[in-house]
Design a protein around this motif. Sequence first.
Motif, PDB file in Angstrom:
ATOM      1  N   SER A 281       0.814  -1.213   0.000  1.00  0.00           N
ATOM      2  CA  SER A 281       0.000   0.000   0.000  1.00  0.00           C
ATOM      3  C   SER A 281       0.848   1.264   0.000  1.00  0.00           C
ATOM      4  O   SER A 281       0.336   2.356  -0.253  1.00  0.00           O
ATOM      5  CB  SER A 281      -0.939  -0.003   1.211  1.00  0.00           C
ATOM      6  N   PHE A 282       2.157   1.146   0.298  1.00  0.00           N
ATOM      7  CA  PHE A 282       3.059   2.299   0.290  1.00  0.00           C
ATOM      8  C   PHE A 282       3.989   2.294  -0.932  1.00  0.00           C
ATOM      9  O   PHE A 282       4.861   3.155  -1.042  1.00  0.00           O
ATOM     10  CB  PHE A 282       3.919   2.299   1.556  1.00  0.00           C
ATOM     11  N   ALA A 283       3.810   1.330  -1.826  1.00  0.00           N
ATOM     12  CA  ALA A 283       4.767   1.145  -2.919  1.00  0.00           C
ATOM     13  C   ALA A 283       4.830   2.339  -3.861  1.00  0.00           C
ATOM     14  O   ALA A 283       5.883   2.622  -4.448  1.00  0.00           O
ATOM     15  CB  ALA A 283       4.431  -0.123  -3.699  1.00  0.00           C
ATOM     16  N   SER A 284       3.730   3.038  -4.027  1.00  0.00           N
ATOM     17  CA  SER A 284       3.711   4.137  -4.990  1.00  0.00           C
ATOM     18  C   SER A 284       4.290   5.430  -4.434  1.00  0.00           C
ATOM     19  O   SER A 284       4.554   6.365  -5.209  1.00  0.00           O
ATOM     20  CB  SER A 284       2.270   4.393  -5.458  1.00  0.00           C
ATOM     21  N   THR A 285       4.483   5.512  -3.127  1.00  0.00           N
ATOM     22  CA  THR A 285       4.939   6.772  -2.517  1.00  0.00           C
ATOM     23  C   THR A 285       6.273   6.659  -1.800  1.00  0.00           C
ATOM     24  O   THR A 285       6.903   7.680  -1.536  1.00  0.00           O
ATOM     25  CB  THR A 285       3.883   7.291  -1.519  1.00  0.00           C
ATOM     26  N   PHE A 286       6.723   5.458  -1.471  1.00  0.00           N
ATOM     27  CA  PHE A 286       7.965   5.287  -0.726  1.00  0.00           C
ATOM     28  C   PHE A 286       9.037   4.664  -1.617  1.00  0.00           C
ATOM     29  O   PHE A 286       8.745   3.965  -2.584  1.00  0.00           O
ATOM     30  CB  PHE A 286       7.745   4.420   0.518  1.00  0.00           C
ATOM     31  N   THR A 287      10.291   4.912  -1.259  1.00  0.00           N
ATOM     32  CA  THR A 287      11.423   4.401  -2.034  1.00  0.00           C
ATOM     33  C   THR A 287      11.509   2.879  -1.930  1.00  0.00           C
ATOM     34  O   THR A 287      11.001   2.270  -0.976  1.00  0.00           O
ATOM     35  CB  THR A 287      12.730   5.013  -1.538  1.00  0.00           C
ATOM     36  N   THR A 288      12.183   2.287  -2.896  1.00  0.00           N
ATOM     37  CA  THR A 288      12.376   0.830  -2.879  1.00  0.00           C
ATOM     38  C   THR A 288      13.143   0.401  -1.641  1.00  0.00           C
ATOM     39  O   THR A 288      12.803  -0.608  -1.002  1.00  0.00           O
ATOM     40  CB  THR A 288      13.127   0.389  -4.141  1.00  0.00           C
ATOM     41  N   GLY A 289      14.173   1.153  -1.273  1.00  0.00           N
ATOM     42  CA  GLY A 289      14.957   0.806  -0.091  1.00  0.00           C
ATOM     43  C   GLY A 289      14.127   0.803   1.174  1.00  0.00           C
ATOM     44  O   GLY A 289      14.317  -0.046   2.052  1.00  0.00           O
ATOM     45  N   SER A 290      13.185   1.748   1.290  1.00  0.00           N
ATOM     46  CA  SER A 290      12.359   1.804   2.495  1.00  0.00           C
ATOM     47  C   SER A 290      11.388   0.633   2.565  1.00  0.00           C
ATOM     48  O   SER A 290      11.102   0.109   3.647  1.00  0.00           O
ATOM     49  CB  SER A 290      11.594   3.129   2.549  1.00  0.00           C
ATOM     50  N   LEU A 291      10.866   0.211   1.410  1.00  0.00           N
ATOM     51  CA  LEU A 291       9.997  -0.969   1.391  1.00  0.00           C
ATOM     52  C   LEU A 291      10.774  -2.214   1.816  1.00  0.00           C
ATOM     53  O   LEU A 291      10.269  -3.044   2.591  1.00  0.00           O
ATOM     54  CB  LEU A 291       9.400  -1.167  -0.004  1.00  0.00           C
ATOM     55  N   ILE A 292      11.999  -2.347   1.316  1.00  0.00           N
ATOM     56  CA  ILE A 292      12.841  -3.476   1.717  1.00  0.00           C
ATOM     57  C   ILE A 292      13.150  -3.396   3.206  1.00  0.00           C
ATOM     58  O   ILE A 292      13.146  -4.422   3.906  1.00  0.00           O
ATOM     59  CB  ILE A 292      14.148  -3.485   0.902  1.00  0.00           C
ATOM     60  N   ALA A 293      13.407  -2.188   3.710  1.00  0.00           N
ATOM     61  CA  ALA A 293      13.690  -2.027   5.141  1.00  0.00           C
ATOM     62  C   ALA A 293      12.514  -2.502   5.980  1.00  0.00           C
ATOM     63  O   ALA A 293      12.694  -3.179   7.000  1.00  0.00           O
ATOM     64  CB  ALA A 293      14.005  -0.563   5.453  1.00  0.00           C
ATOM     65  N   PHE A 294      11.299  -2.157   5.560  1.00  0.00           N
ATOM     66  CA  PHE A 294      10.104  -2.611   6.281  1.00  0.00           C
ATOM     67  C   PHE A 294       9.999  -4.126   6.264  1.00  0.00           C
ATOM     68  O   PHE A 294       9.734  -4.759   7.294  1.00  0.00           O
ATOM     69  CB  PHE A 294       8.859  -1.991   5.645  1.00  0.00           C
ATOM     70  N   LEU A 295      10.234  -4.722   5.103  1.00  0.00           N
ATOM     71  CA  LEU A 295      10.058  -6.167   4.948  1.00  0.00           C
ATOM     72  C   LEU A 295      11.167  -6.970   5.610  1.00  0.00           C
ATOM     73  O   LEU A 295      10.959  -8.132   5.980  1.00  0.00           O
ATOM     74  CB  LEU A 295       9.990  -6.515   3.455  1.00  0.00           C
ATOM     75  N   VAL A 296      12.342  -6.371   5.768  1.00  0.00           N
ATOM     76  CA  VAL A 296      13.467  -7.074   6.388  1.00  0.00           C
ATOM     77  C   VAL A 296      13.495  -6.837   7.892  1.00  0.00           C
ATOM     78  O   VAL A 296      13.670  -7.775   8.685  1.00  0.00           O
ATOM     79  CB  VAL A 296      14.798  -6.621   5.748  1.00  0.00           C
ATOM     80  N   PHE A 297      13.329  -5.590   8.302  1.00  0.00           N
ATOM     81  CA  PHE A 297      13.478  -5.218   9.704  1.00  0.00           C
ATOM     82  C   PHE A 297      12.290  -5.675  10.556  1.00  0.00           C
ATOM     83  O   PHE A 297      12.472  -6.140  11.679  1.00  0.00           O
ATOM     84  CB  PHE A 297      13.639  -3.704   9.812  1.00  0.00           C
ATOM     85  N   GLY A 298      11.077  -5.567  10.015  1.00  0.00           N
ATOM     86  CA  GLY A 298       9.884  -5.898  10.785  1.00  0.00           C
ATOM     87  C   GLY A 298       9.862  -7.307  11.350  1.00  0.00           C
ATOM     88  O   GLY A 298       9.590  -7.503  12.542  1.00  0.00           O
TER      89      GLY A 298
END
Length: 341
Positions: A281-298
């Motif tokens: 749901s954040f893919a269109s507004t957030f950077t690729t690195g931040s999406l990866i950070a969410f998916l890795v860190f969470g």
Amino acid sequence: MTQLNSAFTLFLSLLVEAMPFLLLGVLFSGLLQFFVDERRLLAILPKNALLGAFVGSCIGFLFPVCECGNVPVARRLLMQGAPVSVAIGFLLAAPTINPIVFWATWTAFRDQPEIVFLRIGFSLLIATSIAYIFSFQQDLRPLLQPSVATAIAVRRKREVPELSILSTDRSSPLLQSGTYFLGQSSKPLITDPAELQATMVGMKPTQYRLRLLLENTVQEMRELAGVLVLGSAIAALLQVFVPREVILSLGQGPVTSILAMMLLAGLVSICSTVDSFFALSFASTFTTGSLIAFLVFGPMVDLKGAGLLLSIFKPRAIFYLFALAAQFTLALTLFLNLYIS
């Protein structure tokens, strides 16, 4: 009213996409608990620390569990004599490095397959690195809770049989059904020591274990579905009611986007089997690195995970784990934002 309708539509779409993966994750976690004896792995686990960290991080492909299952399994591995690097690697990587999460992430990001492979690769690298760092602690017992440290010490001295050690710890909330929230369940899954011992070595009839699996699955689904509903509601409300300018100002910065998504991952505490739909749901507004950070860190660091980890480690050890995971995640995803994306 239009905003509410949009939020409700987004909320339902997230639930419909994510619920099948949540059910699969719970079922595999239960199957692991009642039909697989992790001790059989110990004889073939590598003794080399670095190789052990890598193998431990990959075990999730054999035993798919999310955050609700990795802590009790890692705890049992430690108590049964597994190398520290193997247990820590499994603890950090299993919620992400497993086929269910891979499938769920691929379903959510089928148009961005690089996110799927970057998530798996970064998670494997971070988990292996942290597990290898912890392997330099020759004796992990000072970092463990007294009950776990005592069980390991007694097992090493072989003063009592291994099953006796396990049976003395039956009061732990991690041996109750519904382990997603520490101590949330009031009905123990196994209450009798003899039943616990027999179940651990596979001596109970299949029918009995299937009944335990069903009870555990119902309890886990009740608790995990509540978290999924809450996470989906948060994602929908943020997307609809937070001004788009605010989201864009955070989401487009190479550093701020990563920090914002890492903080969100820790606070939301959504299960790794469905967090990719939240991130989508954040893919269109957030950077690729931040999406990866969410998916890795969470999956490695969140509020409910901290509560579960307190059943194994002392607070300072948990701080070390979280700090190392945060630093590795920030460094890798920032490099991705600045030099690759």
